[in-house]
Design a protein around this motif. Structure first.
Motif, PDB file in Angstrom:
ATOM      1  N   GLU A   1       0.827  -1.199   0.000  1.00 33.89           N
ATOM      2  CA  GLU A   1       0.000   0.000   0.000  1.00 33.89           C
ATOM      3  C   GLU A   1       0.865   1.254   0.000  1.00 33.89           C
ATOM      4  OE1 GLU A   1      -3.737   1.959   2.402  1.00 33.89           O
ATOM      5  OE2 GLU A   1      -3.295  -0.166   2.656  1.00 33.89           O
ATOM      6  N   LEU A   2       1.920   1.240   0.784  1.00 34.52           N
ATOM      7  CA  LEU A   2       2.824   2.388   0.807  1.00 34.52           C
ATOM      8  C   LEU A   2       3.504   2.593  -0.546  1.00 34.52           C
ATOM      9  CD1 LEU A   2       4.360   1.908   4.342  1.00 34.52           C
ATOM     10  CD2 LEU A   2       2.965   3.852   3.584  1.00 34.52           C
ATOM     11  N   GLN A   3       3.865   1.499  -1.200  1.00 35.51           N
ATOM     12  CA  GLN A   3       4.456   1.593  -2.531  1.00 35.51           C
ATOM     13  C   GLN A   3       3.470   2.242  -3.501  1.00 35.51           C
ATOM     14  OE1 GLN A   3       7.643   0.525  -3.634  1.00 35.51           O
ATOM     15  NE2 GLN A   3       8.066   0.412  -1.457  1.00 35.51           N
ATOM     16  N   ALA A   4       2.209   1.851  -3.402  1.00 37.42           N
ATOM     17  CA  ALA A   4       1.180   2.404  -4.285  1.00 37.42           C
ATOM     18  C   ALA A   4       0.955   3.894  -4.027  1.00 37.42           C
ATOM     19  CB  ALA A   4      -0.120   1.631  -4.106  1.00 37.42           C
ATOM     20  N   LEU A   5       1.227   4.329  -2.816  1.00 38.19           N
ATOM     21  CA  LEU A   5       1.011   5.731  -2.462  1.00 38.19           C
ATOM     22  C   LEU A   5       2.174   6.634  -2.878  1.00 38.19           C
ATOM     23  CD1 LEU A   5      -0.573   5.302   1.064  1.00 38.19           C
ATOM     24  CD2 LEU A   5      -1.698   6.124  -1.013  1.00 38.19           C
ATOM     25  N   ARG A   6       3.217   6.062  -3.467  1.00 40.00           N
ATOM     26  CA  ARG A   6       4.368   6.883  -3.867  1.00 40.00           C
ATOM     27  C   ARG A   6       3.973   8.013  -4.806  1.00 40.00           C
ATOM     28  NH1 ARG A   6       9.782   3.223  -4.655  1.00 40.00           N
ATOM     29  NH2 ARG A   6      10.224   3.137  -2.441  1.00 40.00           N
ATOM     30  N   SER A   7       3.072   7.752  -5.713  1.00 40.45           N
ATOM     31  CA  SER A   7       2.686   8.780  -6.678  1.00 40.45           C
ATOM     32  C   SER A   7       1.431   9.535  -6.253  1.00 40.45           C
ATOM     33  CB  SER A   7       2.483   8.151  -8.062  1.00 40.45           C
ATOM     34  OG  SER A   7       1.473   7.175  -7.996  1.00 40.45           O
ATOM     35  N   ALA A   8       0.886   9.201  -5.105  1.00 42.02           N
ATOM     36  CA  ALA A   8      -0.329   9.868  -4.614  1.00 42.02           C
ATOM     37  C   ALA A   8       0.033  11.179  -3.930  1.00 42.02           C
ATOM     38  CB  ALA A   8      -1.066   8.943  -3.646  1.00 42.02           C
ATOM     39  N   ASP A   9      -0.966  11.962  -3.707  1.00 40.34           N
ATOM     40  CA  ASP A   9      -0.787  13.248  -3.041  1.00 40.34           C
ATOM     41  C   ASP A   9      -0.889  13.045  -1.523  1.00 40.34           C
ATOM     42  OD1 ASP A   9      -0.477  15.950  -2.575  1.00 40.34           O
ATOM     43  OD2 ASP A   9      -2.613  16.386  -2.867  1.00 40.34           O
ATOM     44  N   VAL A  10       0.194  12.525  -0.948  1.00 39.31           N
ATOM     45  CA  VAL A  10       0.260  12.293   0.499  1.00 39.31           C
ATOM     46  C   VAL A  10       1.515  12.978   1.038  1.00 39.31           C
ATOM     47  CG1 VAL A  10      -0.970  10.089   0.416  1.00 39.31           C
ATOM     48  CG2 VAL A  10       1.515  10.116   0.262  1.00 39.31           C
ATOM     49  N   ASP A  11       1.588  13.059   2.323  1.00 45.42           N
ATOM     50  CA  ASP A  11       2.772  13.596   2.984  1.00 45.42           C
ATOM     51  C   ASP A  11       3.916  12.606   2.739  1.00 45.42           C
ATOM     52  OD1 ASP A  11       4.789  14.329   4.749  1.00 45.42           O
ATOM     53  OD2 ASP A  11       3.424  14.701   6.421  1.00 45.42           O
ATOM     54  N   GLU A  12       4.802  12.937   1.832  1.00 47.46           N
ATOM     55  CA  GLU A  12       5.856  12.008   1.417  1.00 47.46           C
ATOM     56  C   GLU A  12       6.809  11.679   2.561  1.00 47.46           C
ATOM     57  OE1 GLU A  12       8.016   9.374  -0.924  1.00 47.46           O
ATOM     58  OE2 GLU A  12       5.980  10.127  -1.076  1.00 47.46           O
ATOM     59  N   GLU A  13       7.087  12.633   3.401  1.00 45.17           N
ATOM     60  CA  GLU A  13       7.969  12.375   4.542  1.00 45.17           C
ATOM     61  C   GLU A  13       7.330  11.347   5.481  1.00 45.17           C
ATOM     62  OE1 GLU A  13       9.665  14.949   8.227  1.00 45.17           O
ATOM     63  OE2 GLU A  13       9.884  15.828   6.219  1.00 45.17           O
ATOM     64  N   ARG A  14       6.063  11.508   5.734  1.00 45.65           N
ATOM     65  CA  ARG A  14       5.334  10.556   6.594  1.00 45.65           C
ATOM     66  C   ARG A  14       5.274   9.174   5.936  1.00 45.65           C
ATOM     67  NH1 ARG A  14      -1.039  11.011   8.021  1.00 45.65           N
ATOM     68  NH2 ARG A  14      -1.183   9.134   9.304  1.00 45.65           N
ATOM     69  N   ARG A  15       5.009   9.147   4.622  1.00 47.06           N
ATOM     70  CA  ARG A  15       4.941   7.886   3.893  1.00 47.06           C
ATOM     71  C   ARG A  15       6.282   7.165   3.951  1.00 47.06           C
ATOM     72  NH1 ARG A  15       6.379   5.040   0.078  1.00 47.06           N
ATOM     73  NH2 ARG A  15       7.841   6.587  -0.631  1.00 47.06           N
ATOM     74  N   GLN A  16       7.368   7.902   3.741  1.00 43.19           N
ATOM     75  CA  GLN A  16       8.698   7.290   3.799  1.00 43.19           C
ATOM     76  C   GLN A  16       9.020   6.784   5.197  1.00 43.19           C
ATOM     77  OE1 GLN A  16      11.362  10.267   2.252  1.00 43.19           O
ATOM     78  NE2 GLN A  16      11.094   9.576   0.142  1.00 43.19           N
ATOM     79  N   ALA A  17       8.645   7.544   6.205  1.00 45.64           N
ATOM     80  CA  ALA A  17       8.882   7.109   7.590  1.00 45.64           C
ATOM     81  C   ALA A  17       8.110   5.829   7.880  1.00 45.64           C
ATOM     82  CB  ALA A  17       8.489   8.219   8.562  1.00 45.64           C
ATOM     83  N   LEU A  18       6.865   5.756   7.413  1.00 49.75           N
ATOM     84  CA  LEU A  18       6.079   4.539   7.603  1.00 49.75           C
ATOM     85  C   LEU A  18       6.683   3.373   6.843  1.00 49.75           C
ATOM     86  CD1 LEU A  18       2.395   5.806   7.440  1.00 49.75           C
ATOM     87  CD2 LEU A  18       3.465   4.558   9.317  1.00 49.75           C
ATOM     88  N   GLU A  19       7.143   3.632   5.641  1.00 45.01           N
ATOM     89  CA  GLU A  19       7.761   2.565   4.851  1.00 45.01           C
ATOM     90  C   GLU A  19       9.002   2.019   5.563  1.00 45.01           C
ATOM     91  OE1 GLU A  19       9.076   1.635   0.254  1.00 45.01           O
ATOM     92  OE2 GLU A  19       8.420   3.643   0.783  1.00 45.01           O
ATOM     93  N   THR A  20       9.794   2.898   6.123  1.00 46.79           N
ATOM     94  CA  THR A  20      10.979   2.474   6.876  1.00 46.79           C
ATOM     95  C   THR A  20      10.572   1.647   8.091  1.00 46.79           C
ATOM     96  OG1 THR A  20      12.239   4.392   6.136  1.00 46.79           O
ATOM     97  CG2 THR A  20      13.012   3.290   8.148  1.00 46.79           C
ATOM     98  N   ARG A  21       9.549   2.098   8.820  1.00 49.71           N
ATOM     99  CA  ARG A  21       9.073   1.342   9.991  1.00 49.71           C
ATOM    100  C   ARG A  21       8.555  -0.037   9.601  1.00 49.71           C
ATOM    101  NH1 ARG A  21       4.768   4.663  12.987  1.00 49.71           N
ATOM    102  NH2 ARG A  21       4.658   2.756  14.206  1.00 49.71           N
ATOM    103  N   VAL A  22       7.805  -0.108   8.502  1.00 52.54           N
ATOM    104  CA  VAL A  22       7.275  -1.394   8.046  1.00 52.54           C
ATOM    105  C   VAL A  22       8.425  -2.321   7.670  1.00 52.54           C
ATOM    106  CG1 VAL A  22       5.979  -2.524   6.191  1.00 52.54           C
ATOM    107  CG2 VAL A  22       5.011  -0.534   7.352  1.00 52.54           C
ATOM    108  N   GLU A  23       9.410  -1.806   6.936  1.00 53.27           N
ATOM    109  CA  GLU A  23      10.555  -2.634   6.538  1.00 53.27           C
ATOM    110  C   GLU A  23      11.330  -3.125   7.757  1.00 53.27           C
ATOM    111  OE1 GLU A  23      12.547   0.003   3.860  1.00 53.27           O
ATOM    112  OE2 GLU A  23      11.216  -0.506   2.186  1.00 53.27           O
ATOM    113  N   GLN A  24      11.524  -2.243   8.743  1.00 47.35           N
ATOM    114  CA  GLN A  24      12.215  -2.646   9.971  1.00 47.35           C
ATOM    115  C   GLN A  24      11.416  -3.709  10.719  1.00 47.35           C
ATOM    116  OE1 GLN A  24      12.644   1.167  11.885  1.00 47.35           O
ATOM    117  NE2 GLN A  24      14.699   1.481  11.050  1.00 47.35           N
TER     118      GLN A  24
END
Length: 86
Positions: A37-60
């Motif tokens: 879902e986070l990957q799909a949101l890469r091109s969406a209009d979301v807070d990119e910093e928040r999305r990246q932080a969540l992606e890092t947390r999910v990967e960890q």
């Protein structure tokens, strides 16, 4: 103003929290779905910093659950060394 895609980030956060309460296999499934879902949101209009932080947390978290699962498997084998013996 709340963006229409914000609930997706919130849903990922919820999934991340819930995954801590699940067995390893279920947690991994939920975390992988959150990652997709986070990957799909890469091109969406979301807070990119928040999305990246969540992606890092999910990967960890995926890494932690995988390590925990491997450790538990190894401990089980070490505690029952005769299980594989003929």
């Amino acid at each position: 103003m709340t963006d229409a895609t914000e609930p997706s980030l919130e849903r990922v956060e919820d999934d991340l929290e819930r995954a801590t309460e699940l067995a390893a296999e279920e947690a991994i499934d939920r975390l992988r779905e959150a990652h997709r879902e986070l990957q799909a949101l890469r091109s969406a209009d979301v807070d990119e910093e928040r999305r990246q932080a969540l992606e890092t947390r999910v990967e960890q978290r995926l890494s932690e659950v995988g390590e925990r699962d491997r450790y538990d498997s190894e401990m089980g084998a070490a505690m029952n060394p005769d299980d594989d013996a003929p």
